[in-house]
Design a protein around this motif. Sequence first.
Motif, PDB file in Angstrom:
ATOM      1  N   GLN A 192      16.322 -35.230  50.149  1.00 14.84           N
ATOM      2  CA  GLN A 192      15.649 -35.998  49.107  1.00 14.84           C
ATOM      3  C   GLN A 192      15.331 -35.158  47.869  1.00 14.84           C
ATOM      4  N   ARG A 193      15.088 -33.868  48.052  1.00 17.06           N
ATOM      5  CA  ARG A 193      14.743 -33.029  46.902  1.00 17.06           C
ATOM      6  C   ARG A 193      15.897 -32.880  45.926  1.00 17.06           C
ATOM      7  N   GLN A 194      17.122 -33.113  46.402  1.00 17.80           N
ATOM      8  CA  GLN A 194      18.282 -33.003  45.520  1.00 17.80           C
ATOM      9  C   GLN A 194      18.289 -34.096  44.448  1.00 17.80           C
ATOM     10  N   LEU A 195      17.600 -35.190  44.711  1.00 16.75           N
ATOM     11  CA  LEU A 195      17.510 -36.248  43.704  1.00 16.75           C
ATOM     12  C   LEU A 195      16.800 -35.743  42.453  1.00 16.75           C
TER      13      LEU A 195
ATOM     14  N   VAL B 255      27.376 -39.504  28.063  1.00 16.26           N
ATOM     15  CA  VAL B 255      28.321 -40.305  28.850  1.00 16.26           C
ATOM     16  C   VAL B 255      28.266 -39.889  30.314  1.00 16.26           C
ATOM     17  N   TRP B 256      28.282 -38.572  30.553  1.00 14.50           N
ATOM     18  CA  TRP B 256      28.223 -38.080  31.929  1.00 14.50           C
ATOM     19  C   TRP B 256      26.862 -38.356  32.552  1.00 14.50           C
ATOM     20  N   ALA B 257      25.818 -38.368  31.732  1.00 12.68           N
ATOM     21  CA  ALA B 257      24.490 -38.712  32.237  1.00 12.68           C
ATOM     22  C   ALA B 257      24.460 -40.159  32.718  1.00 12.68           C
TER      23      ALA B 257
ATOM     24  N   ALA C 127      25.254 -31.348  39.457  1.00 12.43           N
ATOM     25  CA  ALA C 127      24.651 -32.659  39.690  1.00 12.43           C
ATOM     26  C   ALA C 127      25.459 -33.450  40.712  1.00 12.43           C
ATOM     27  N   ALA C 128      26.784 -33.342  40.651  1.00 13.62           N
ATOM     28  CA  ALA C 128      27.626 -34.040  41.621  1.00 13.62           C
ATOM     29  C   ALA C 128      27.383 -33.512  43.040  1.00 13.62           C
TER      30      ALA C 128
ATOM     31  N   VAL D   2      18.199 -35.902  38.573  1.00 15.57           N
ATOM     32  CA  VAL D   2      17.424 -36.450  37.447  1.00 15.57           C
ATOM     33  C   VAL D   2      17.247 -35.402  36.352  1.00 15.57           C
ATOM     34  N   GLY D   3      16.968 -34.156  36.736  1.00 16.74           N
ATOM     35  CA  GLY D   3      16.807 -33.098  35.740  1.00 16.74           C
ATOM     36  C   GLY D   3      18.072 -32.871  34.938  1.00 16.74           C
ATOM     37  N   ILE D   4      19.228 -32.885  35.606  1.00 17.98           N
ATOM     38  CA  ILE D   4      20.490 -32.664  34.896  1.00 17.98           C
ATOM     39  C   ILE D   4      20.842 -33.859  34.024  1.00 17.98           C
ATOM     40  N   ILE D   5      20.493 -35.066  34.460  1.00 14.41           N
ATOM     41  CA  ILE D   5      20.715 -36.250  33.617  1.00 14.41           C
ATOM     42  C   ILE D   5      19.965 -36.101  32.294  1.00 14.41           C
ATOM     43  N   VAL D   6      18.762 -35.552  32.356  1.00 13.06           N
ATOM     44  CA  VAL D   6      17.982 -35.335  31.134  1.00 13.06           C
ATOM     45  C   VAL D   6      18.601 -34.229  30.276  1.00 13.06           C
ATOM     46  N   LEU D   7      19.122 -33.184  30.919  1.00 13.40           N
ATOM     47  CA  LEU D   7      19.635 -32.032  30.188  1.00 13.40           C
ATOM     48  C   LEU D   7      20.979 -32.298  29.498  1.00 13.40           C
TER      49      LEU D   7
END
Length: 288
Positions: free
Chosen positions: A183-186, A205-207, A170-171, A190-195
């Motif tokens: 732009q597609r990297q956004l 916390v990391w999300a 994600a970083a 978002v997907g990793i924030i959900v996961l």
Amino acid sequence: GVPAVRAGGVGGSWGCGGGGWLGWRGWLLAGGILLHPALSWDAWAAWQAKAKTWVMAGQIAPFVSFADWLAHPKELLRTGIGYSYPDLLPWAMVWFAGVGGWIEPWINLTWFGLWIALLVAQYGQLRALGVAAAHAWIGVYLLGSLPLLESHVALGGYADLWVAALFAQAAFAWLRWHCRSEQRQLGVVVGIIVLLPMVKLEGAVWAIVLGAASVFSSLPAWSRQRRLLLGFAFATTLILLSVAFGAAWVSVARRYIGNNTAFSLFDVSDSLNAFRTGKIDILVGKQM
């Protein structure tokens, strides 16, 4: 954008040497993993407990608290220390065991596969950011030689390696989105924030960190001085929404912090009273 980094005097021989060393370490890690079952406490008591129970029982039964388990003796329920932990990783381990059954060394070998995937992704992401091949190899070597990373690979069963791998990707995705306008990297961010909270409660916390970084970087230049206030408002809103919707990590954190706080205050009170009255021996005998 991020400028390309030239290799300079670093030749391909260093990359071959570092790759050879990582290959040798990987051979030792894989051999060690195949020689023992899960040894770490969190693995066999929490993360693997659900998956192992489901695989060996041949059916899926929900895990509940000990009190709920006692209160419903006729229902097909399970209990354990990690009953409130997210189920994504146990479900993944059930899938890992789908071919050969529950063989712990083979299950734990997937952590070795994650280590390899993380190193490959590290190289690819650095190259995508414009880093020269030789310097990207240095980054791979530095990551692969981290003792803490290798210990998680060797022991297997911990969720931390999966959280670290997701956060790292994600970083990198955030860097490519912010610095190179991909732009597609956004969508990856978002997907990793959900996961992340679905893998481990602390992943929330990391999300939040990823979400805050994404929001800050998308703000216009005139609002940069207000980023701290906006970040506080964002974090507060996210926490309030999590509490309102009963997110699992919030309830567990509340119970964990509350229990530890009460326990600590009780200990401090007893200790101060013991020092005041001189009855240290009584306090020690009570605790034993």
